[in-house]
Design a protein around this motif. Structure first.
Motif, PDB file in Angstrom:
ATOM      1  N   ASP A 168       0.848  -1.196   0.000  1.00 31.93           N
ATOM      2  CA  ASP A 168       0.000   0.000   0.000  1.00 31.93           C
ATOM      3  C   ASP A 168       0.880   1.240   0.000  1.00 31.93           C
ATOM      4  O   ASP A 168       1.850   1.330   0.756  1.00 31.93           O
ATOM      5  CB  ASP A 168      -0.899   0.017   1.243  1.00 31.93           C
ATOM      6  N   GLN A 169       0.503   2.226  -0.801  1.00 26.99           N
ATOM      7  CA  GLN A 169       1.302   3.447  -0.935  1.00 26.99           C
ATOM      8  C   GLN A 169       0.782   4.508   0.044  1.00 26.99           C
ATOM      9  O   GLN A 169       0.116   5.468  -0.338  1.00 26.99           O
ATOM     10  CB  GLN A 169       1.280   3.930  -2.372  1.00 26.99           C
ATOM     11  N   ARG A 170       1.076   4.272   1.306  1.00 27.91           N
ATOM     12  CA  ARG A 170       0.669   5.197   2.362  1.00 27.91           C
ATOM     13  C   ARG A 170       1.650   5.078   3.511  1.00 27.91           C
ATOM     14  O   ARG A 170       2.305   4.046   3.696  1.00 27.91           O
ATOM     15  CB  ARG A 170      -0.737   4.876   2.858  1.00 27.91           C
ATOM     16  N   ARG A 171       1.757   6.164   4.275  1.00 27.28           N
ATOM     17  CA  ARG A 171       2.462   6.140   5.552  1.00 27.28           C
ATOM     18  C   ARG A 171       1.409   6.064   6.650  1.00 27.28           C
ATOM     19  O   ARG A 171       0.288   6.549   6.476  1.00 27.28           O
ATOM     20  CB  ARG A 171       3.316   7.393   5.719  1.00 27.28           C
ATOM     21  N   GLN A 172       1.764   5.496   7.794  1.00 27.88           N
ATOM     22  CA  GLN A 172       0.753   5.352   8.826  1.00 27.88           C
ATOM     23  C   GLN A 172       1.374   5.203  10.207  1.00 27.88           C
ATOM     24  O   GLN A 172       2.538   4.819  10.355  1.00 27.88           O
ATOM     25  CB  GLN A 172      -0.147   4.158   8.536  1.00 27.88           C
ATOM     26  N   LEU A 173       0.544   5.524  11.204  1.00 28.60           N
ATOM     27  CA  LEU A 173       0.872   5.262  12.599  1.00 28.60           C
ATOM     28  C   LEU A 173      -0.241   4.395  13.149  1.00 28.60           C
ATOM     29  O   LEU A 173      -1.409   4.784  13.143  1.00 28.60           O
ATOM     30  CB  LEU A 173       0.979   6.564  13.395  1.00 28.60           C
ATOM     31  N   ASP A 174       0.110   3.196  13.617  1.00 32.11           N
ATOM     32  CA  ASP A 174      -0.860   2.250  14.160  1.00 32.11           C
ATOM     33  C   ASP A 174      -0.890   2.330  15.675  1.00 32.11           C
ATOM     34  O   ASP A 174       0.160   2.242  16.332  1.00 32.11           O
ATOM     35  CB  ASP A 174      -0.499   0.823  13.738  1.00 32.11           C
ATOM     36  N   ILE A 175      -2.103   2.468  16.221  1.00 30.79           N
ATOM     37  CA  ILE A 175      -2.301   2.620  17.665  1.00 30.79           C
ATOM     38  C   ILE A 175      -3.413   1.672  18.102  1.00 30.79           C
ATOM     39  O   ILE A 175      -4.468   1.601  17.466  1.00 30.79           O
ATOM     40  CB  ILE A 175      -2.680   4.075  18.009  1.00 30.79           C
ATOM     41  N   GLY A 176      -3.162   0.942  19.182  1.00 27.81           N
ATOM     42  CA  GLY A 176      -4.157   0.025  19.718  1.00 27.81           C
ATOM     43  C   GLY A 176      -4.508   0.362  21.146  1.00 27.81           C
ATOM     44  O   GLY A 176      -4.162   1.435  21.649  1.00 27.81           O
ATOM     45  N   PRO A 177      -5.185  -0.545  21.845  1.00 30.85           N
ATOM     46  CA  PRO A 177      -5.493  -0.301  23.254  1.00 30.85           C
ATOM     47  C   PRO A 177      -4.212  -0.150  24.072  1.00 30.85           C
ATOM     48  O   PRO A 177      -3.270  -0.935  23.899  1.00 30.85           O
ATOM     49  CB  PRO A 177      -6.269  -1.557  23.680  1.00 30.85           C
ATOM     50  N   GLU A 178      -4.167   0.849  24.922  1.00 31.15           N
ATOM     51  CA  GLU A 178      -2.984   1.070  25.769  1.00 31.15           C
ATOM     52  C   GLU A 178      -3.072   0.104  26.943  1.00 31.15           C
ATOM     53  O   GLU A 178      -3.918   0.254  27.834  1.00 31.15           O
ATOM     54  CB  GLU A 178      -2.954   2.515  26.261  1.00 31.15           C
ATOM     55  N   GLN A 179      -2.182  -0.895  26.955  1.00 25.54           N
ATOM     56  CA  GLN A 179      -2.214  -1.949  27.969  1.00 25.54           C
ATOM     57  C   GLN A 179      -0.794  -2.237  28.455  1.00 25.54           C
ATOM     58  O   GLN A 179       0.178  -1.954  27.749  1.00 25.54           O
ATOM     59  CB  GLN A 179      -2.849  -3.221  27.394  1.00 25.54           C
ATOM     60  N   PRO A 180      -0.656  -2.802  29.652  1.00 20.00           N
ATOM     61  CA  PRO A 180       0.684  -3.129  30.152  1.00 20.00           C
ATOM     62  C   PRO A 180       1.359  -4.172  29.269  1.00 20.00           C
ATOM     63  O   PRO A 180       0.702  -5.014  28.654  1.00 20.00           O
ATOM     64  CB  PRO A 180       0.409  -3.689  31.557  1.00 20.00           C
ATOM     65  N   ALA A 181       2.677  -4.095  29.228  1.00 18.05           N
ATOM     66  CA  ALA A 181       3.440  -5.083  28.471  1.00 18.05           C
ATOM     67  C   ALA A 181       3.267  -6.460  29.103  1.00 18.05           C
ATOM     68  O   ALA A 181       3.131  -6.598  30.326  1.00 18.05           O
ATOM     69  CB  ALA A 181       4.912  -4.695  28.442  1.00 18.05           C
ATOM     70  N   ARG A 182       3.242  -7.476  28.272  1.00 15.99           N
ATOM     71  CA  ARG A 182       3.150  -8.848  28.764  1.00 15.99           C
ATOM     72  C   ARG A 182       4.005  -9.731  27.861  1.00 15.99           C
ATOM     73  O   ARG A 182       4.311  -9.369  26.726  1.00 15.99           O
ATOM     74  CB  ARG A 182       1.705  -9.353  28.768  1.00 15.99           C
ATOM     75  N   ARG A 183       4.381 -10.878  28.370  1.00 21.74           N
ATOM     76  CA  ARG A 183       5.166 -11.818  27.584  1.00 21.74           C
ATOM     77  C   ARG A 183       4.223 -12.697  26.782  1.00 21.74           C
ATOM     78  O   ARG A 183       3.200 -13.157  27.268  1.00 21.74           O
ATOM     79  CB  ARG A 183       6.037 -12.683  28.492  1.00 21.74           C
ATOM     80  N   PHE A 184       4.590 -12.925  25.518  1.00 20.52           N
ATOM     81  CA  PHE A 184       3.827 -13.782  24.638  1.00 20.52           C
ATOM     82  C   PHE A 184       4.534 -15.121  24.571  1.00 20.52           C
ATOM     83  O   PHE A 184       5.639 -15.241  24.049  1.00 20.52           O
ATOM     84  CB  PHE A 184       3.727 -13.140  23.249  1.00 20.52           C
ATOM     85  N   GLY A 185       3.909 -16.148  25.153  1.00 19.30           N
ATOM     86  CA  GLY A 185       4.539 -17.450  25.253  1.00 19.30           C
ATOM     87  C   GLY A 185       4.093 -18.409  24.166  1.00 19.30           C
ATOM     88  O   GLY A 185       3.094 -18.181  23.476  1.00 19.30           O
ATOM     89  N   PRO A 186       4.817 -19.519  24.011  1.00 18.55           N
ATOM     90  CA  PRO A 186       4.513 -20.467  22.926  1.00 18.55           C
ATOM     91  C   PRO A 186       3.148 -21.125  23.059  1.00 18.55           C
ATOM     92  O   PRO A 186       2.582 -21.577  22.073  1.00 18.55           O
ATOM     93  CB  PRO A 186       5.651 -21.496  23.036  1.00 18.55           C
ATOM     94  N   GLY A 187       2.590 -21.197  24.277  1.00 16.14           N
ATOM     95  CA  GLY A 187       1.279 -21.819  24.441  1.00 16.14           C
ATOM     96  C   GLY A 187       0.114 -20.858  24.347  1.00 16.14           C
ATOM     97  O   GLY A 187      -1.054 -21.275  24.433  1.00 16.14           O
ATOM     98  N   ASP A 188       0.389 -19.575  24.165  1.00 12.69           N
ATOM     99  CA  ASP A 188      -0.674 -18.573  24.128  1.00 12.69           C
ATOM    100  C   ASP A 188      -1.356 -18.548  22.764  1.00 12.69           C
ATOM    101  O   ASP A 188      -0.733 -18.829  21.745  1.00 12.69           O
ATOM    102  CB  ASP A 188      -0.102 -17.177  24.408  1.00 12.69           C
ATOM    103  N   PRO A 189      -2.646 -18.181  22.736  1.00 12.18           N
ATOM    104  CA  PRO A 189      -3.281 -17.938  21.431  1.00 12.18           C
ATOM    105  C   PRO A 189      -2.517 -16.870  20.663  1.00 12.18           C
ATOM    106  O   PRO A 189      -1.977 -15.932  21.252  1.00 12.18           O
ATOM    107  CB  PRO A 189      -4.690 -17.451  21.812  1.00 12.18           C
ATOM    108  N   ALA A 190      -2.469 -17.008  19.350  1.00 13.50           N
ATOM    109  CA  ALA A 190      -1.675 -16.093  18.540  1.00 13.50           C
ATOM    110  C   ALA A 190      -2.064 -14.642  18.759  1.00 13.50           C
ATOM    111  O   ALA A 190      -1.209 -13.755  18.773  1.00 13.50           O
ATOM    112  CB  ALA A 190      -1.815 -16.460  17.062  1.00 13.50           C
ATOM    113  N   TYR A 191      -3.347 -14.383  18.972  1.00 14.20           N
ATOM    114  CA  TYR A 191      -3.809 -12.994  19.075  1.00 14.20           C
ATOM    115  C   TYR A 191      -3.283 -12.279  20.309  1.00 14.20           C
ATOM    116  O   TYR A 191      -3.311 -11.046  20.367  1.00 14.20           O
ATOM    117  CB  TYR A 191      -5.340 -12.924  19.024  1.00 14.20           C
TER     118      TYR A 191
END
Length: 341
Positions: A92-115
């Motif tokens: 896509d020929q656009r520049r962008q800034l992506d922002i989501g819900p502001e939440q505390p950092a967490r570790r993403f482990g191998p057994g967690d759902p991908a989302y």
């Protein structure tokens, strides 16, 4: 319905009974027949201020923007250069800034759902400290507006207005983008596709978009043609996502749309706000006569629809940001397959 993109005044929803009934009727027609409409009378008065704030962000020196490089974010947050995000495999020929819900950092482990790799803090420019409070205020107000509009859509379908409250409360998965579409420096200066954003459907429930005066948003109509969405200053262009189509058995339309790249030397700015279910929420069919008589969702080749929102959003993330996936989550595509339950 006489207007391809009807203009609905939200103040009518709070009017006398006859006015409210007329509003709900026009709303039902819009979400069923085209899946797009323009919303005025919504009470959000600073759309032009937000567009100006977006212009100022993209006018920052490139090193300040690249300090937020999305390639460095395993959460898919931050700044993207031209061509970083893909639609149907085409940059896509656009520049962008992506922002989501502001939440505390967490570790993403191998057994967690991908989302769950989407959960964490945003990245904000130190060179523009006023951006964060302005966007967080905007997100809070658009979240409230979106929830009100969702309940009105359900009411227009003669379903319980609060039927989907449980899939968004207490923390809907919102997503906001600041977008800058620069026209090519000269005629023929792009890849020839004219693609600002390629044709796609949105993934969740509702999208509210404010666009500047240059236009460029196009929507696919019944015969496969794309037509321009008129620009109405101060209006939100509203369209529906795939999960709302799933919940209404296809009665509500998640309509394909795209953005055409501006002409050489023209800069287009827009701000889409996506209102979505919780990542762990599963959609259920709505009760009510319109949904019960609907024919069902029409499957599109290569675009499976998952009732669990986390699975549906990961489908889009994996396609849109292949470089991020390769860098931070090489096993993500396999992990994002839908689970039986």
């Amino acid at each position: 319905m006489t207007d391809t993109f009807p203009v609905l005044d939200l103040r009518d929803a709070a009017g006398p009974a006859e006015t409210r009934t007329g509003f709900l009727h026009r709303l039902r027609e819009a979400v069923h027949e085209i899946g797009f409409f323009q919303l005025v009378g919504h009470g959000v008065e600073d759309t032009e201020d937000m567009l100006e704030l977006s212009r100022r962000f993209f006018a920052l020196p490139e090193p300040d923007r690249l300090a937020l490089n999305i390639l460095d974010s395993p959460l898919f947050r931050g700044y993207s250069e031209l061509g970083r995000e893909h639609t149907r495999g085409v940059p896509d020929q656009r520049r962008q800034l992506d922002i989501g819900p502001e939440q505390p950092a967490r570790r993403f482990g191998p057994g967690d759902p991908a989302y769950q790799c989407l959960i964490g803090p945003n990245r904000w420019p130190s060179a523009m400290p006023e951006l964060r409070p302005a966007i967080e205020s905007w997100i809070a107000r658009l979240t409230e507006l979106s929830h009100r509009l969702l309940r009105l859509i359900l009411e227009s379908l003669e379903a319980p207005a609060g039927f989907l409250d449980d899939v968004v409360d207490p923390d809907p998965q919102i997503h906001l983008k600041l977008l800058h579409y620069p026209g090519p420096a000269r005629t023929g200066g792009d890849d020839g596709s004219g693609q600002g954003t390629g044709a796609h459907n949105d993934l969740g429930l509702l999208t509210l978009l404010v666009q500047d005066g240059h236009g460029g948003l196009q929507v696919a109509v019944e015969d496969g043609r794309f037509i321009d969405v008129p620009v109405i200053p101060g209006a939100f262009v509203v369209n529906l996502g795939e999960l709302l189509e799933v919940a209404t058995r296809g009665y509500v339309r998640a309509t394909q749309h795209r953005v055409v790249r501006p002409a050489p030397g023209v800069d287009r700015y827009s701000i889409p706000f996506f209102y979505n279910p919780r990542l762990d929420a599963t959609m259920q069919p709505l009760p009510g006569p319109y949904v019960e008589r609907a024919g069902g969702v029409i499957d599109v080749a290569g675009n499976p629809l998952f009732a669990l929102y986390g699975d549906n959003v990961m489908k889009g993330v994996i396609r849109s940001f292949p470089e991020n996936v390769a860098r931070h989550h090489p096993d993500l595509a396999a992990a994002a397959e839908p689970r039986s339950s």
